[in-house]
Design an enzyme around this catalytic site. Sequence first.
Site, PDB file in Angstrom:
ATOM      1  CD1 TRP A 136      -2.640   1.658   0.547  1.00  0.00           C
ATOM      2  CD2 TRP A 136      -2.062   1.756   2.702  1.00  0.00           C
ATOM      3  NE1 TRP A 136      -3.391   2.643   1.133  1.00  0.00           N
ATOM      4  CE2 TRP A 136      -3.059   2.729   2.456  1.00  0.00           C
ATOM      5  CE3 TRP A 136      -1.557   1.617   3.998  1.00  0.00           C
ATOM      6  CZ2 TRP A 136      -3.537   3.566   3.452  1.00  0.00           C
ATOM      7  CZ3 TRP A 136      -2.036   2.447   4.987  1.00  0.00           C
ATOM      8  CH2 TRP A 136      -3.011   3.418   4.721  1.00  0.00           C
ATOM      9  CG  ASP A 218      -2.137  -2.191   7.657  1.00  0.00           C
ATOM     10  OD1 ASP A 218      -3.180  -2.073   8.323  1.00  0.00           O
ATOM     11  OD2 ASP A 218      -1.850  -1.415   6.716  1.00  0.00           O
ATOM     12  CE  LYS A 257     -10.902  -0.325   2.055  1.00  0.00           C
ATOM     13  NZ  LYS A 257     -10.113   0.675   2.752  1.00  0.00           N
TER      14      LYS A 257
END
Length: 420
Positions: A136, A218, A257
């Site tokens: 990312w 993460d 999310k």
Amino acid sequence: MGSMPTSHFSGLVAPPRDEIFELLGAFRRDTFPDRVNLGAGVYCTDEGEPMPLQVVREVETAMYEKADPHRHDYRAIEGDAEFLALARDFTFSTACAADRITSVQTVSGSGANHVGARFLAETLRPRCVWLSNPTWANHELIWQTVGVPIRQYPYYNPDTRAFDFEGMMATLEAEAEADDVILLHACAHNPTGLDPNQEQWKAIGALCQRKRIFPFFDNAYQGFASGDPDRDAWAIRYFAQLQQPALEMVVAQSFAKNLGLYGHRAGAFHVVAAGDGCTEGARDAVMANLAQIIRSEYSISPRYGSDIAKTVLGSKVLTAQWYTELQTMSSRIISMRQALYDELVRLGTPGSWVHIVDQIGMFSYTGLTYPEVKYLREKYHIYIHSSGRVSIAGLNTKNVKYVASAIHAVRSNPDAVPSA
């Protein structure tokens, strides 16, 4: 009359703009009726519309009706203790004792990553941080801002479009040193959609133990990736229960999310200690250092999203309802992967596309080149990141054939695609 003084900022060089948000802006300005947004990682319905979860809407209604007079009050710098305990247990379950974990509330996953990077930069003082190649984009920016040198370990093999486990392990074995930080995606690796299997995770954990590499997980997609929060947290829980020696580690957690709380920025950062780091005094010192970082940056985290998450996690009935919605979302993502793959195969599109269904989560690393992506954007109004990463959540039954036919046209006639 004298000349105008030179501004302090007249020579300022603008850094590159974030491509995902640039794509989103371009998509919104586009008036083409069949335009497709495959850039931003936001879940949409089959009609292409945002989908607030039903469980979230029910909680919001109850919150509105309750009209708590304290709903706009400040919270403690470290955050809402009840939310943090629930978020911790959602991530770790019973993998390790609660007295090993110190948690603070953050501004979603990005805030957790930044607070964590700064905390380790100031306390662990690592020689470098190891990031997957690719990762990312914000991971790189965050670690640059805290001044920790970045190294990369192989992750994606462009020839096979598969996880490069052997390359990752060989590089870390040869080059990683004690107290280096390694950033690991807990599930649904962004951007590739490729995750280690459980045996590979065990080997990565053993390597971290033996070489004393410090894991930084993460955890952005727990429950959203597979529909099963326990399955998606497997790697974190496995690392947390390792002994002889026990691993110290940190986890950045987001509810953007999996609860659809994108704009409400509900997140947490967890520090897992071992040995004498588990004493009350050591945990207090960790908390004080984290609180100082938070105070210097934004003082407190937003409460609306964390209030929703706390209410859902604190109710067995609401949690069960949420899990059903997670399965619905993850199942639609899986079905869209299959639909895109099936259509590309039906069309006889040049190349192998099986990697699309082998990957997991919101994103797919398609293997499309930058010239192909640019051509798809300009000719077909399909917005894709320059890396070829697509957000599967942007596909639906109404546009998947259009997207597949556009990819087929590009791959079948490469001479029509201008070079970059």
